[in-house]
Write a protein that holds these residues in place. Structure first.
Motif, PDB file in Angstrom:
ATOM      1  N   VAL A 116     -46.874  38.369 -49.195  1.00 13.14           N
ATOM      2  CA  VAL A 116     -46.926  37.252 -48.066  1.00 13.14           C
ATOM      3  C   VAL A 116     -45.714  36.221 -48.299  1.00 13.14           C
ATOM      4  CG1 VAL A 116     -48.348  35.259 -47.162  1.00 13.14           C
ATOM      5  CG2 VAL A 116     -49.373  37.373 -47.840  1.00 13.14           C
ATOM      6  N   HIS A 171     -38.355  30.652 -49.130  1.00 15.51           N
ATOM      7  CA  HIS A 171     -37.360  30.145 -47.877  1.00 15.51           C
ATOM      8  C   HIS A 171     -36.538  28.929 -48.348  1.00 15.51           C
ATOM      9  CE1 HIS A 171     -36.035  29.165 -44.193  1.00 15.51           C
ATOM     10  NE2 HIS A 171     -36.658  28.081 -44.035  1.00 15.51           N
ATOM     11  N   GLY A 198     -38.373  36.160 -44.137  1.00 17.19           N
ATOM     12  CA  GLY A 198     -38.327  36.038 -42.644  1.00 17.19           C
ATOM     13  C   GLY A 198     -37.694  34.702 -42.048  1.00 17.19           C
ATOM     14  N   ALA A 199     -38.265  33.747 -42.671  1.00 20.59           N
ATOM     15  CA  ALA A 199     -37.980  32.438 -41.859  1.00 20.59           C
ATOM     16  C   ALA A 199     -36.421  32.229 -42.385  1.00 20.59           C
ATOM     17  CB  ALA A 199     -38.798  31.324 -42.658  1.00 20.59           C
ATOM     18  N   LEU A 224     -48.452  31.701 -48.502  1.00 21.15           N
ATOM     19  CA  LEU A 224     -47.503  31.029 -47.567  1.00 21.15           C
ATOM     20  C   LEU A 224     -46.781  29.755 -48.244  1.00 21.15           C
ATOM     21  CD1 LEU A 224     -49.802  30.315 -44.270  1.00 21.15           C
ATOM     22  CD2 LEU A 224     -47.571  31.555 -44.492  1.00 21.15           C
ATOM     23  N   GLY A 264     -44.153  31.310 -50.075  1.00 24.73           N
ATOM     24  CA  GLY A 264     -43.195  31.870 -49.316  1.00 24.73           C
ATOM     25  C   GLY A 264     -42.172  30.509 -48.743  1.00 24.73           C
ATOM     26  N   GLY A 265     -42.739  29.490 -48.501  1.00 25.61           N
ATOM     27  CA  GLY A 265     -42.039  28.132 -48.360  1.00 25.61           C
ATOM     28  C   GLY A 265     -41.000  28.239 -49.076  1.00 25.61           C
ATOM     29  N   VAL A 298     -42.201  38.013 -47.320  1.00 26.07           N
ATOM     30  CA  VAL A 298     -42.106  38.208 -45.973  1.00 26.07           C
ATOM     31  C   VAL A 298     -41.940  37.019 -45.100  1.00 26.07           C
ATOM     32  CG1 VAL A 298     -43.467  38.964 -43.673  1.00 26.07           C
ATOM     33  CG2 VAL A 298     -43.405  40.368 -45.868  1.00 26.07           C
ATOM     34  N   VAL A 299     -42.711  35.928 -45.462  1.00 29.15           N
ATOM     35  CA  VAL A 299     -42.758  34.573 -44.699  1.00 29.15           C
ATOM     36  C   VAL A 299     -41.519  34.105 -45.335  1.00 29.15           C
ATOM     37  CG1 VAL A 299     -43.664  32.282 -44.742  1.00 29.15           C
ATOM     38  CG2 VAL A 299     -45.144  34.331 -44.831  1.00 29.15           C
ATOM     39  N   GLY A 300     -41.065  33.915 -46.571  1.00 30.61           N
ATOM     40  CA  GLY A 300     -39.899  33.121 -46.886  1.00 30.61           C
ATOM     41  C   GLY A 300     -38.505  33.733 -46.484  1.00 30.61           C
TER      42      GLY A 300
END
Lengths: 195, 192
Positions: free
Chosen positions: B13, A19, B20-21, A12, A15-16, B16-18
């Motif tokens: 993870v 993003h 996807g957001a 997570l 992932g941040g 997908v999270v990054g």
């Protein structure tokens, strides 16, 4: 179990990061943005009218069908640009975008305050290199600084009623956007106010 | 072996999270810096160099060019005052007054920002075109079939959005409430 949770948490957090990086990188890697779409139908440093917006034929989404529009795709590498737009009867505006679609300046006929919107577009380096002139006259020359050497100028003239469209189109047809041949004389310091 | 599996899981993870957001925010937009008045929302900084990265990503992805702040401001509505999504098969009225501006335009778009085809080739109104009552207020009727007065055709599509653009207007970054900017109300009046 704890090990799995830690793994997910690490995923997570990473992932941040992915993003944030991807949001910030998007303007650089996008290929279907407005600048790319309009590049195909424009010539550099020339005013090109856009076809009337209708459901089957819109170069980019969310165009206002009440306006006649024209685009000048500019490249300042060979010198500053001089833009002249005659004002149409209802409402005329000129908006400037960088090559990554950032709206950095816009002006309308009333704030330009005369029958023709006239301004000089240059990079910050070209602006700094302008000869200092002691006789800086009144704000009879508007200078806009472009953050990037290339970009788009969008010219819009409102057709307040359908019958006024020919007049709006005629005003834009008479607009020019050209590389300045002679050096800018007596520039005033009415430079690109952030708008 | 276990280390490889753990690393692979972390990377999957994260991807997908990054992404996807990013996809979600760039497609649907975010609420950062939005101005909401009734059913209408605007992003006053979208036409300035102070645009936030999310709004920028949305602009780039959709391929639109936002209105420059020196030109005007665009308000968008996808639902009526009761939060019911705008449905092209229903009758919807947009009525009241608009904030001060030299001109405004109201345009019907599908959810991707294309104009909605109709036999009349009428895609919107400008402030100079509509019929007003004596006090200056107006009522625009959106419906699939012809109506009396200011009729805007919806083409009978399931979902549409309205964009009200104010040109040469004091409405902008300093605007907060309905008092600064009286936006027209949107009501679904008749739904088959």
């Amino acid at each position: 179990m704890i090990r799995l949770l830690m793994t997910l948490l690490a995923g997570l957090l990473l992932g941040g990061l992915v993003h944030l990086v991807s949001v910030l990188a998007l303007p650089r890697i996008a290929s279907r943005d407005a600048y790319s779409r309009l590049s195909q139908m424009t010539t550099v440093n020339t005013v090109r009218p856009l076809p009337t917006t209708d459901p089957d034929n819109a170069p980019i989404p969310f165009l206002d069908p009440g306006f006649a529009m024209a685009v000048c795709r500019y490249d300042l590498s060979s010198g500053p640009i001089k833009l002249t737009v005659p004002v149409s009867p209802s409402y005329t505006s000129v908006s400037f975008y960088t090559h990554d679609d950032l709206a950095y300046y816009a002006i309308n006929d009333r704030s330009a305050g005369r029958r023709v919107i006239e301004l000089d577009l240059m990079t910050e380096a070209q602006h700094a290199a302008l000869p200092e002139d002691e006789e800086v006259t009144a704000a009879d020359r508007l200078i806009v600084d472009s953050p990037t050497p290339t970009g788009l100028i969008v010219l819009k003239a409102l057709a307040a009623e359908p019958g006024l469209r020919p007049q709006a189109e005629a005003a834009l047809a008479a607009a020019t956007c050209k590389v300045q041949t002679e050096p800018a004389a007596k520039p005033s310091e009415a430079s690109g106010a952030k708008s | 072996m276990r280390l490889i599996l753990t690393t692979a899981l972390i990377l999957i993870v994260a991807t997908v999270v990054g992404l996807g957001a990013t996809w979600m925010t760039a497609t649907r937009g975010t609420d950062f810096g939005t101005l909401t008045i009734g059913a209408w929302t605007a992003q006053p900084r979208i036409g300035t160099t102070e645009i936030n990265p999310y709004a920028r990503a949305t602009v780039i992805r959709s391929g639109e060019l936002p209105l420059g702040a020196g030109d005007g401001i665009a308000f968008i509505a996808t639902a009526d005052d009761d939060k019911k999504p705008l449905d092209g098969r229903c009758d919807v009225t947009v009525s009241g007054i608009t904030p001060p501006a030299r001109f405004w335009t109201l345009t019907v778009y599908d959810m991707k920002g294309h104009l909605v085809a109709n036999a009349l080739q009428r895609y919107g109104f400008t402030s100079a075109e509509i019929v007003r009552s004596a006090d200056g207020s107006f009522a625009i009727r959106l419906a699939p079939r012809a109506r009396a007065g200011n009729w805007l055709p919806t083409g009978g599509i399931e979902r549409y959005q309205l964009m009200l653009r104010l040109y040469d207007t004091p409405v902008g970054i300093g605007t907060r409430t309905q008092r600064d900017a009286p936006m027209p109300s949107i009501a679904t009046v008749n739904c088959p």
